[in-house]
Design a protein around this motif. Structure first.
Motif, PDB file in Angstrom:
ATOM      1  N   ARG A   4       0.827  -1.202   0.000  1.00 58.48           N
ATOM      2  CA  ARG A   4       0.000   0.000   0.000  1.00 58.48           C
ATOM      3  C   ARG A   4       0.861   1.252   0.000  1.00 58.48           C
ATOM      4  O   ARG A   4       0.584   2.220  -0.712  1.00 58.48           O
ATOM      5  N   LEU A   5       1.938   1.248   0.804  1.00 59.35           N
ATOM      6  CA  LEU A   5       2.834   2.406   0.851  1.00 59.35           C
ATOM      7  C   LEU A   5       3.510   2.629  -0.490  1.00 59.35           C
ATOM      8  O   LEU A   5       3.697   3.762  -0.937  1.00 59.35           O
ATOM      9  N   LEU A   6       3.879   1.515  -1.147  1.00 56.32           N
ATOM     10  CA  LEU A   6       4.505   1.621  -2.465  1.00 56.32           C
ATOM     11  C   LEU A   6       3.536   2.235  -3.465  1.00 56.32           C
ATOM     12  O   LEU A   6       3.894   3.094  -4.270  1.00 56.32           O
ATOM     13  N   ALA A   7       2.274   1.807  -3.385  1.00 59.39           N
ATOM     14  CA  ALA A   7       1.256   2.348  -4.299  1.00 59.39           C
ATOM     15  C   ALA A   7       1.054   3.833  -4.073  1.00 59.39           C
ATOM     16  O   ALA A   7       0.896   4.605  -5.017  1.00 59.39           O
ATOM     17  N   VAL A   8       1.044   4.244  -2.801  1.00 56.59           N
ATOM     18  CA  VAL A   8       0.886   5.661  -2.470  1.00 56.59           C
ATOM     19  C   VAL A   8       2.061   6.456  -3.007  1.00 56.59           C
ATOM     20  O   VAL A   8       1.907   7.531  -3.591  1.00 56.59           O
ATOM     21  N   GLU A  29      -2.403  15.430  -0.568  1.00 52.93           N
ATOM     22  CA  GLU A  29      -3.124  15.301   0.700  1.00 52.93           C
ATOM     23  C   GLU A  29      -4.267  14.301   0.563  1.00 52.93           C
ATOM     24  O   GLU A  29      -4.474  13.443   1.442  1.00 52.93           O
ATOM     25  N   LYS A  30      -5.008  14.388  -0.544  1.00 52.09           N
ATOM     26  CA  LYS A  30      -6.146  13.496  -0.760  1.00 52.09           C
ATOM     27  C   LYS A  30      -5.707  12.041  -0.805  1.00 52.09           C
ATOM     28  O   LYS A  30      -6.327  11.162  -0.188  1.00 52.09           O
ATOM     29  N   ILE A  31      -4.629  11.765  -1.507  1.00 53.14           N
ATOM     30  CA  ILE A  31      -4.128  10.391  -1.639  1.00 53.14           C
ATOM     31  C   ILE A  31      -3.670   9.853  -0.281  1.00 53.14           C
ATOM     32  O   ILE A  31      -3.966   8.715   0.094  1.00 53.14           O
ATOM     33  N   LEU A  32      -2.961  10.686   0.463  1.00 55.14           N
ATOM     34  CA  LEU A  32      -2.451  10.258   1.765  1.00 55.14           C
ATOM     35  C   LEU A  32      -3.593   9.995   2.748  1.00 55.14           C
ATOM     36  O   LEU A  32      -3.560   9.013   3.502  1.00 55.14           O
ATOM     37  N   GLU A  34      -6.621   9.112   2.007  1.00 57.13           N
ATOM     38  CA  GLU A  34      -7.303   7.885   1.584  1.00 57.13           C
ATOM     39  C   GLU A  34      -6.509   6.645   1.971  1.00 57.13           C
ATOM     40  O   GLU A  34      -7.080   5.578   2.223  1.00 57.13           O
ATOM     41  N   SER A  35      -5.188   6.773   2.042  1.00 58.26           N
ATOM     42  CA  SER A  35      -4.346   5.633   2.405  1.00 58.26           C
ATOM     43  C   SER A  35      -4.416   5.315   3.899  1.00 58.26           C
ATOM     44  O   SER A  35      -4.154   4.195   4.328  1.00 58.26           O
ATOM     45  N   GLY A  36      -4.750   6.332   4.709  1.00 56.00           N
ATOM     46  CA  GLY A  36      -4.809   6.136   6.148  1.00 56.00           C
ATOM     47  C   GLY A  36      -3.443   6.009   6.794  1.00 56.00           C
ATOM     48  O   GLY A  36      -3.323   5.565   7.944  1.00 56.00           O
ATOM     49  N   ASP A  37      -2.400   6.399   6.076  1.00 52.37           N
ATOM     50  CA  ASP A  37      -1.028   6.300   6.590  1.00 52.37           C
ATOM     51  C   ASP A  37      -0.716   7.517   7.462  1.00 52.37           C
ATOM     52  O   ASP A  37      -0.248   8.546   6.984  1.00 52.37           O
ATOM     53  N   SER A  38      -0.978   7.389   8.754  1.00 56.00           N
ATOM     54  CA  SER A  38      -0.851   8.517   9.675  1.00 56.00           C
ATOM     55  C   SER A  38       0.555   9.119   9.690  1.00 56.00           C
ATOM     56  O   SER A  38       0.718  10.335   9.714  1.00 56.00           O
ATOM     57  N   LYS A  39       1.561   8.270   9.647  1.00 60.71           N
ATOM     58  CA  LYS A  39       2.945   8.753   9.709  1.00 60.71           C
ATOM     59  C   LYS A  39       3.273   9.677   8.552  1.00 60.71           C
ATOM     60  O   LYS A  39       3.846  10.755   8.731  1.00 60.71           O
ATOM     61  N   ASN A  40       2.897   9.270   7.336  1.00 58.06           N
ATOM     62  CA  ASN A  40       3.194  10.101   6.166  1.00 58.06           C
ATOM     63  C   ASN A  40       2.262  11.301   6.047  1.00 58.06           C
ATOM     64  O   ASN A  40       2.633  12.323   5.466  1.00 58.06           O
ATOM     65  N   ILE A  41       1.058  11.183   6.582  1.00 56.20           N
ATOM     66  CA  ILE A  41       0.158  12.339   6.608  1.00 56.20           C
ATOM     67  C   ILE A  41       0.763  13.435   7.487  1.00 56.20           C
ATOM     68  O   ILE A  41       0.790  14.614   7.107  1.00 56.20           O
ATOM     69  N   ILE A  42       1.242  13.044   8.659  1.00 51.56           N
ATOM     70  CA  ILE A  42       1.895  14.002   9.556  1.00 51.56           C
ATOM     71  C   ILE A  42       3.118  14.614   8.896  1.00 51.56           C
ATOM     72  O   ILE A  42       3.351  15.833   8.955  1.00 51.56           O
ATOM     73  N   LYS A  43       3.901  13.780   8.242  1.00 49.58           N
ATOM     74  CA  LYS A  43       5.105  14.259   7.547  1.00 49.58           C
ATOM     75  C   LYS A  43       4.742  15.282   6.470  1.00 49.58           C
ATOM     76  O   LYS A  43       5.409  16.316   6.320  1.00 49.58           O
ATOM     77  N   PHE A  44       3.684  14.995   5.720  1.00 45.35           N
ATOM     78  CA  PHE A  44       3.242  15.901   4.658  1.00 45.35           C
ATOM     79  C   PHE A  44       2.840  17.262   5.220  1.00 45.35           C
ATOM     80  O   PHE A  44       3.255  18.306   4.691  1.00 45.35           O
TER      81      PHE A  44
END
Length: 405
Positions: A4-8, A29-32, A34-44
Motif C-alpha cells: 500500500r505504501l509503495l502504491a501511495v 493530501e487526498k491520496i495520503l 485515503e491511504s490512512g497512513d498517519s505517519k506520512n500524513i503528519i510528515k506531509f
C-alpha cells in the motif's frame, strides 16, 4: 502494508507530471488521507506548513488522532491570533481542552466553534462528551441524539449512549444499546469491551461469555469471566474491597482499606517519594459533606500519627513481570485501583474507553492504576470531585516510574 505504501508513493510521484503546481499539495493530501497512513500524513503537513496555514490545524488533529497530545499542544501553540477565531483551529483547541480535563474551557471553545459556522455534527458529538464528564447526563444524551439526527453512525451513537449509561451504573440499559450493534460489528474492540463490562455488571453471564468467545477458547473464556466477576462490581468501576489497598502517605506500607478513606494530608518533605492520599470530604461523592482543610502544622501532625502505627508488610508474592519501557514525572493523578496482578485485558479496555489514558505504577509488590494528568493539586481534586470516582483518590508518586497504557 508495504504494498500500500509503495502504491501511495507511485501515485504521488505521478502527480508531478499531471497536476499543476497549485493543486499538487491538494492532490497529495487526498491520496495520503485515503491511504490512512498517519505517519506520512503528519510528515506531509509538517513539510507544507508554510504553504497552507490550515495544515497547522490538520497536523494538530492528526497528532491527537495518534494519541500524541504533547506534539499536538506544541503546534497548537503556534496558532496566530487570527487562527484561533477560525472553526478548524477552535475545534482542535477544544479537543485538547477535553483531553486535559478542562471541560469549562472546552465548552466555551465549542460554542465559539458553532457560532463561527463550525460543523454542527462535530459540535454535538464533542459537547456531549464534555457534559458527560461534567455528569450532566441529560444534556449529554440530548446532544448525542442530535448528532444522530445529523447523520452520526448508529454504532458510534449506541456506544456513546451505552458509556453514558455505564457512567450512571445503568448496566442493563447499556447492554440493551450495545447488544444489537455488537452483532453488526463484533470485531469492534470498544464495543466488545463495553458490552462485556456491562453484561458482567448486569449479571448477564451468557452475553459476557459470547463477547469473550470472540477471541478466546471456551475454557479460557470461562477463566476470564470468573476473574472479571471478581474484579467488577455493580455500581463501582474498581475491584472488590478485598483486592483494594490504600497507600499510607509516609512509609509506603500497604493496609486493607478502612470504611472511611477521608485523609487530609500535607505536602511535607517526608512524603516526596510516596503516595499523597488526598481525599477532601471523604469520597467526594455527590451529597456527602465536605470537611475543612486542616492548618499546615496540624496536617503534618496527623500524618505522623498515621505512620506511627506498626503495620506488617504483606509478603504475598506474584509472578515476575517482563521489563517494560517506563517514564517518570511528578504530576498529580487519580488512583482508581491497586492489585497484586495485572487486570484482565477486557477490563483494561473498558477503563481506556472511559478515561482515554491509564497510568500504571508498579512498586512495593503492587500494581497501581491511575487516570488524569494534572500539574496542580487543585485541578486534580476538582477532577476527582466531578468524575464520580467513589473510591478514587489523588496521588503524587513523584519520580516513581510508570507506564502509559
Amino acid at each position: 502494508m508495504t504494498i500500500r505504501l509503495l502504491a501511495v508513493t507511485i501515485a504521488i510521484g505521478l502527480l508531478s507530471g499531471c497536476v499543476t503546481t497549485e493543486n499538487k499539495e491538494v492532490a497529495q493530501e487526498k491520496i495520503l488521507l485515503e491511504s490512512g497512513d498517519s505517519k506520512n500524513i503528519i510528515k506531509f503537513y509538517k513539510q507544507n506548513l508554510n504553504i497552507e496555514q490550515e495544515y497547522r490545524a490538520k497536523l494538530v488533529n492528526e497528532y491527537l488522532a495518534a494519541g500524541d497530545l504533547k506534539s499536538a499542544k506544541l503546534y497548537a501553540n503556534t496558532y496566530s491570533k487570527d487562527d484561533v477565531n477560525k472553526p478548524i483551529f477552535l475545534l482542535t483547541l477544544a479537543k485538547i481542552s477535553i483531553l486535559e480535563k478542562q471541560y469549562l474551557k472546552a465548552e466555551n471553545q465549542l460554542k465559539q466553534y458553532l457560532e463561527r459556522d463550525g460543523d454542527a455534527l462535530q459540535y454535538h458529538l464533542l459537547i456531549a462528551k464534555v457534559y458527560a464528564h461534567q455528569r450532566n447526563y441529560i444534556q449529554a444524551e440530548s446532544h448525542f441524539l442530535e448528532a444522530k439526527k445529523l447523520g452520526a453512525e448508529d454504532v458510534r451513537i449506541a456506544n456513546d449512549l451505552a458509556v453514558l449509561n455505564m457512567m450512571q451504573h445503568k448496566y442493563s440499559e447499556a447492554v440493551d444499546l450495545l447488544q444489537n450493534v455488537y452483532i453488526q460489528d463484533p470485531s469492534n474492540k470498544k464495543l466488545r469491551a463495553n458490552l462485556l463490562l456491562s453484561a458482567v455488571n448486569a449479571g448477564n453471564d451468557r452475553l459476557a461469555m459470547e463477547a469473550l468467545l470472540y477471541n478466546s477458547t471456551p475454557e479460557l473464556a470461562k477463566v476470564k469471566l470468573d476473574k472479571l466477576k471478581l474484579t467488577v462490581r455493580a455500581k463501582n468501576i474498581s475491584v472488590p474491597a478485598k483486592h483494594k489497598f490504600v497507600i499510607k502517605p509516609s512509609d509506603g506500607r500497604v493496609t486493607a482499606p478502612s470504611k472511611n478513606l477521608d485523609m487530609q494530608t500535607s505536602k511535607a518533605s517526608q512524603v516526596s517519594q510516596n503516595a499523597t492520599n488526598v481525599n477532601k470530604g471523604g469520597l467526594l461523592s455527590q451529597g456527602m459533606t465536605k470537611t475543612k482543610a486542616l492548618p499546615k502544622h496540624k496536617e503534618i501532625k496527623q500524618e505522623s500519627n498515621l505512620v506511627s502505627k506498626k503495620v506488617p508488610r504483606l509478603t504475598k508474592t506474584r509472578k515476575a513481570q517482563p521489563k517494560r519501557k517506563v517514564k517518570v514525572d511528578s504530576n498529580y493523578r487519580i488512583q482508581i485501583l491497586a492489585t497484586y496482578q495485572h487486570v484482565e485485558k477486557e477490563y483494561l479496555e473498558y477503563l481506556k474507553s472511559r478515561f482515554d489514558t491509564i497510568y500504571e505504577y508498579e512498586f512495593d509488590s503492587m500494581i497501581r492504576y491511575c487516570v488524569g494528568d494534572f500539574t496542580s493539586l487543585s485541578r486534580a481534586k476538582a477532577f476527582l470531585k466531578s468524575s464520580g470516582l467513589k473510591d478514587g483518590f489523588v496521588v503524587n508518586y513523584g519520580t516513581k516510574e510508570y507506564k502509559t497504557l
